[in-house]
Every structure is written in C-alpha cells, then in structure tokens.
Design a protein around this motif. Sequence first.
Motif, PDB file in Angstrom:
ATOM      1  N   ALA A  49      13.331   0.670   7.838  1.00 44.39           N
ATOM      2  CA  ALA A  49      12.454   1.439   8.723  1.00 44.39           C
ATOM      3  C   ALA A  49      12.366   0.850  10.125  1.00 44.39           C
ATOM      4  O   ALA A  49      12.177   1.586  11.096  1.00 44.39           O
ATOM      5  N   VAL A  50      12.508  -0.476  10.231  1.00 44.90           N
ATOM      6  CA  VAL A  50      12.396  -1.120  11.549  1.00 44.90           C
ATOM      7  C   VAL A  50      13.727  -1.715  12.017  1.00 44.90           C
ATOM      8  O   VAL A  50      13.775  -2.424  13.021  1.00 44.90           O
ATOM      9  N   ASP A  51      14.789  -1.434  11.277  1.00 38.41           N
ATOM     10  CA  ASP A  51      16.159  -1.808  11.664  1.00 38.41           C
ATOM     11  C   ASP A  51      16.376  -3.322  11.771  1.00 38.41           C
ATOM     12  O   ASP A  51      16.890  -3.817  12.773  1.00 38.41           O
ATOM     13  N   VAL A  52      15.937  -4.041  10.721  1.00 40.51           N
ATOM     14  CA  VAL A  52      16.225  -5.472  10.593  1.00 40.51           C
ATOM     15  C   VAL A  52      16.698  -5.721   9.160  1.00 40.51           C
ATOM     16  O   VAL A  52      16.701  -4.817   8.337  1.00 40.51           O
ATOM     17  N   SER A  53      17.055  -6.954   8.855  1.00 42.68           N
ATOM     18  CA  SER A  53      17.493  -7.278   7.494  1.00 42.68           C
ATOM     19  C   SER A  53      16.295  -7.533   6.578  1.00 42.68           C
ATOM     20  O   SER A  53      15.191  -7.842   7.047  1.00 42.68           O
ATOM     21  N   ARG A  54      16.533  -7.409   5.283  1.00 44.73           N
ATOM     22  CA  ARG A  54      15.500  -7.710   4.307  1.00 44.73           C
ATOM     23  C   ARG A  54      15.088  -9.178   4.424  1.00 44.73           C
ATOM     24  O   ARG A  54      13.925  -9.529   4.277  1.00 44.73           O
ATOM     25  N   GLN A  55      16.057 -10.036   4.736  1.00 43.56           N
ATOM     26  CA  GLN A  55      15.763 -11.454   4.892  1.00 43.56           C
ATOM     27  C   GLN A  55      14.797 -11.708   6.054  1.00 43.56           C
ATOM     28  O   GLN A  55      13.956 -12.603   5.977  1.00 43.56           O
ATOM     29  N   THR A  56      14.915 -10.914   7.105  1.00 41.03           N
ATOM     30  CA  THR A  56      13.990 -11.035   8.243  1.00 41.03           C
ATOM     31  C   THR A  56      12.578 -10.671   7.809  1.00 41.03           C
ATOM     32  O   THR A  56      11.618 -11.375   8.142  1.00 41.03           O
ATOM     33  N   ILE A  57      12.439  -9.593   7.052  1.00 42.81           N
ATOM     34  CA  ILE A  57      11.117  -9.183   6.552  1.00 42.81           C
ATOM     35  C   ILE A  57      10.538 -10.287   5.681  1.00 42.81           C
ATOM     36  O   ILE A  57       9.366 -10.662   5.811  1.00 42.81           O
ATOM     37  N   ASN A  58      11.349 -10.836   4.792  1.00 39.36           N
ATOM     38  CA  ASN A  58      10.904 -11.910   3.915  1.00 39.36           C
ATOM     39  C   ASN A  58      10.410 -13.108   4.731  1.00 39.36           C
ATOM     40  O   ASN A  58       9.339 -13.663   4.461  1.00 39.36           O
ATOM     41  N   ALA A  59      11.168 -13.510   5.734  1.00 33.76           N
ATOM     42  CA  ALA A  59      10.794 -14.660   6.567  1.00 33.76           C
ATOM     43  C   ALA A  59       9.505 -14.393   7.338  1.00 33.76           C
ATOM     44  O   ALA A  59       8.651 -15.283   7.462  1.00 33.76           O
ATOM     45  N   ILE A  60       9.334 -13.182   7.850  1.00 33.66           N
ATOM     46  CA  ILE A  60       8.108 -12.840   8.581  1.00 33.66           C
ATOM     47  C   ILE A  60       6.912 -12.851   7.636  1.00 33.66           C
ATOM     48  O   ILE A  60       5.864 -13.417   7.948  1.00 33.66           O
ATOM     49  N   GLU A  61       7.064 -12.229   6.464  1.00 34.58           N
ATOM     50  CA  GLU A  61       5.961 -12.186   5.497  1.00 34.58           C
ATOM     51  C   GLU A  61       5.531 -13.587   5.062  1.00 34.58           C
ATOM     52  O   GLU A  61       4.344 -13.830   4.850  1.00 34.58           O
ATOM     53  N   GLU A 107       0.825  -1.219   0.000  1.00 39.64           N
ATOM     54  CA  GLU A 107       0.000   0.000   0.000  1.00 39.64           C
ATOM     55  C   GLU A 107       0.853   1.260   0.000  1.00 39.64           C
ATOM     56  O   GLU A 107       0.430   2.304  -0.464  1.00 39.64           O
ATOM     57  N   ARG A 108       2.051   1.142   0.523  1.00 39.60           N
ATOM     58  CA  ARG A 108       2.966   2.291   0.584  1.00 39.60           C
ATOM     59  C   ARG A 108       4.025   2.239  -0.519  1.00 39.60           C
ATOM     60  O   ARG A 108       4.899   3.076  -0.574  1.00 39.60           O
ATOM     61  N   ASP A 109       3.928   1.222  -1.370  1.00 44.40           N
ATOM     62  CA  ASP A 109       4.880   1.034  -2.467  1.00 44.40           C
ATOM     63  C   ASP A 109       6.311   0.908  -1.952  1.00 44.40           C
ATOM     64  O   ASP A 109       7.237   1.480  -2.512  1.00 44.40           O
ATOM     65  N   TRP A 110       6.462   0.161  -0.855  1.00 47.48           N
ATOM     66  CA  TRP A 110       7.774  -0.071  -0.254  1.00 47.48           C
ATOM     67  C   TRP A 110       8.292  -1.437  -0.656  1.00 47.48           C
ATOM     68  O   TRP A 110       7.522  -2.383  -0.786  1.00 47.48           O
ATOM     69  N   THR A 111       9.584  -1.557  -0.786  1.00 47.56           N
ATOM     70  CA  THR A 111      10.221  -2.852  -0.975  1.00 47.56           C
ATOM     71  C   THR A 111      10.437  -3.473   0.404  1.00 47.56           C
ATOM     72  O   THR A 111      10.308  -2.798   1.432  1.00 47.56           O
ATOM     73  N   GLN A 112      10.817  -4.749   0.400  1.00 45.31           N
ATOM     74  CA  GLN A 112      11.163  -5.379   1.672  1.00 45.31           C
ATOM     75  C   GLN A 112      12.356  -4.663   2.301  1.00 45.31           C
ATOM     76  O   GLN A 112      12.410  -4.504   3.520  1.00 45.31           O
ATOM     77  N   ALA A 113      13.275  -4.201   1.468  1.00 45.61           N
ATOM     78  CA  ALA A 113      14.447  -3.483   1.981  1.00 45.61           C
ATOM     79  C   ALA A 113      14.039  -2.160   2.634  1.00 45.61           C
ATOM     80  O   ALA A 113      14.589  -1.782   3.674  1.00 45.61           O
ATOM     81  N   ASN A 114      13.070  -1.449   2.043  1.00 44.03           N
ATOM     82  CA  ASN A 114      12.587  -0.202   2.643  1.00 44.03           C
ATOM     83  C   ASN A 114      12.005  -0.450   4.026  1.00 44.03           C
ATOM     84  O   ASN A 114      12.296   0.287   4.977  1.00 44.03           O
TER      85      ASN A 114
END
Length: 66
Positions: free
Chosen positions: A22-34, A11-18
């Motif tokens: 913003a929350v000070d973790v790795s992109r891989q962490t975002i991917n695993a959570i999603e 909705e905010r047109d953000w990448t996993q890296a963005n």
Amino acid sequence: MKNRLKVLRAERDWTQANLADAVDVSRQTINAIEKGKFDPSLPLAFKFSRLFNTPIEAIFFDEGDR
C-alpha cells in the motif's frame, strides 16, 4: 521513535506485506519500522498518515510523549 503501525494494521486485518504494498516499500521495511529499528522518511510518514486517515503525530511519537 515509537509507533502504532502494528495496531493500525491489525485493525484492518492487514499483513505486513499488505501494508508494504500500500505504501510501496518492502515487508522488511514495515517490520523494521514496527520494531522501532528504523524511522520512516517524512514522505513515507505522510503516506501512512493518508492511508490510515490519521495525523502523523498519532501514528509516530517519541517515548517521552506518551
């Protein structure tokens, strides 16, 4: 645990890296959570809640809750 992170991020047109920055973790962490492979810590869940201005329970939920 299921979550709406991918939807909220899109909705905010953000990448996993963005989002990761913003929350000070790795992109891989975002991917695993999603993908539901990793549940965030409570402090991280609060960061998502503040960032998206959304209650934690509206972002993260048990499969039986929906």
